[in-house]
Scaffold this motif. Structure first.
Motif, PDB file in Angstrom:
ATOM      1  N   TRP A  25       8.530   6.424  -0.674  1.00 47.65           N
ATOM      2  CA  TRP A  25       7.654   7.032  -1.666  1.00 47.65           C
ATOM      3  C   TRP A  25       8.095   7.291  -2.975  1.00 47.65           C
ATOM      4  O   TRP A  25       7.345   7.008  -3.793  1.00 47.65           O
ATOM      5  CB  TRP A  25       7.960   8.097  -0.618  1.00 47.65           C
ATOM      6  N   ARG A  26       9.471   7.580  -3.251  1.00 49.14           N
ATOM      7  CA  ARG A  26       9.358   7.145  -4.843  1.00 49.14           C
ATOM      8  C   ARG A  26       9.306   5.796  -6.167  1.00 49.14           C
ATOM      9  O   ARG A  26       8.702   6.089  -6.383  1.00 49.14           O
ATOM     10  CB  ARG A  26      11.300   8.022  -5.237  1.00 49.14           C
ATOM     11  N   LEU A  27       9.329   4.629  -5.114  1.00 45.57           N
ATOM     12  CA  LEU A  27       9.655   3.805  -5.719  1.00 45.57           C
ATOM     13  C   LEU A  27       8.044   3.284  -5.831  1.00 45.57           C
ATOM     14  O   LEU A  27       7.027   2.888  -6.663  1.00 45.57           O
ATOM     15  CB  LEU A  27      10.446   2.742  -5.223  1.00 45.57           C
ATOM     16  N   GLY A  28       7.324   3.632  -4.292  1.00 48.06           N
ATOM     17  CA  GLY A  28       5.768   3.573  -4.489  1.00 48.06           C
ATOM     18  C   GLY A  28       5.021   4.212  -5.577  1.00 48.06           C
ATOM     19  O   GLY A  28       4.523   3.711  -5.831  1.00 48.06           O
ATOM     20  N   LEU A  35       1.649   1.271 -12.782  1.00 44.04           N
ATOM     21  CA  LEU A  35      -0.540   0.637 -12.152  1.00 44.04           C
ATOM     22  C   LEU A  35      -1.642   1.402 -13.269  1.00 44.04           C
ATOM     23  O   LEU A  35      -2.477   0.843 -13.739  1.00 44.04           O
ATOM     24  CB  LEU A  35      -0.695   0.034 -11.214  1.00 44.04           C
ATOM     25  N   ALA A  36      -1.118   2.665 -12.979  1.00 40.19           N
ATOM     26  CA  ALA A  36      -2.130   3.024 -13.566  1.00 40.19           C
ATOM     27  C   ALA A  36      -2.541   3.490 -14.762  1.00 40.19           C
ATOM     28  O   ALA A  36      -2.997   3.342 -15.627  1.00 40.19           O
ATOM     29  CB  ALA A  36      -2.199   4.830 -12.832  1.00 40.19           C
TER      30      ALA A  36
END
Length: 162
Positions: A25-28, A35-36
């Motif tokens: 979850w942290r990596l994502g 990306l944003a």
């Protein structure tokens, strides 16, 4: 005792799985944020302007002292170069009579000038004294060929060649 060991193993497995999921979850989240950021930066990026439209452009030194002034006053465009003391020293101008003029001057307006321009459709060079009075004119009028005029302090022609 066996029950107790099985419970500990199951708890360890669950904790390991939760830690692994938390890392994902942290990596994502980090990847999504990056990306944003790239997407927002790309959306804000505009092509460079192909022209700059202003009536007056002043180019200054770091301390704010003016050194070059480009002006587009209606009918009288002008480019002036200013010395470190703030005095106009070189001016490229299209005067109100629509004649192009290049003026080189000592500090202070109208004193010790050299003017190169067009007079009656012919090239002309004028020299001014320290008081700002025209003293010598060299020109090439269309009808007479080369012409040199020398003026006195009152602006009257003292000598002429030819």
């Amino acid at each position: 005792m066996v029950e107790h060991t099985a419970f500990e193993n199951e708890t360890r497995d669950r904790l390991n799985r939760m830690e692994r999921e938390l890392r994902y979850w942290r990596l994502g989240g980090i990847l999504t944020l990056m990306l944003a950021t790239v997407a927002v930066a790309a959306a804000m990026d505009e092509p460079p302007a192909k022209e700059l439209r202003v009536q007056t452009l002043k180019i200054v030194e770091r301390d704010g002292k003016e050194r070059i002034i480009l002006t587009a006053v209606p009918g009288v465009p002008d480019m002036t170069f200013i010395d470190p003391a703030g005095q106009s020293r070189l001016t490229l101008d299209i005067a109100e009579d629509h004649k192009p003029v290049l003026m080189v001057s000592e500090p202070g307006k109208g004193k010790g000038q050299l003017v190169l321009g067009i007079e009656n459709g012919s090239p002309m060079l004028q020299f001014f004294d320290r008081d700002g009075k025209k003293r010598v004119t060299i020109g090439v009028p269309n009808d007479t060929g080369a012409l040199v005029r020398i003026f006195d302090a009152d602006g009257k022609v003292q000598g002429r060649f030819p």
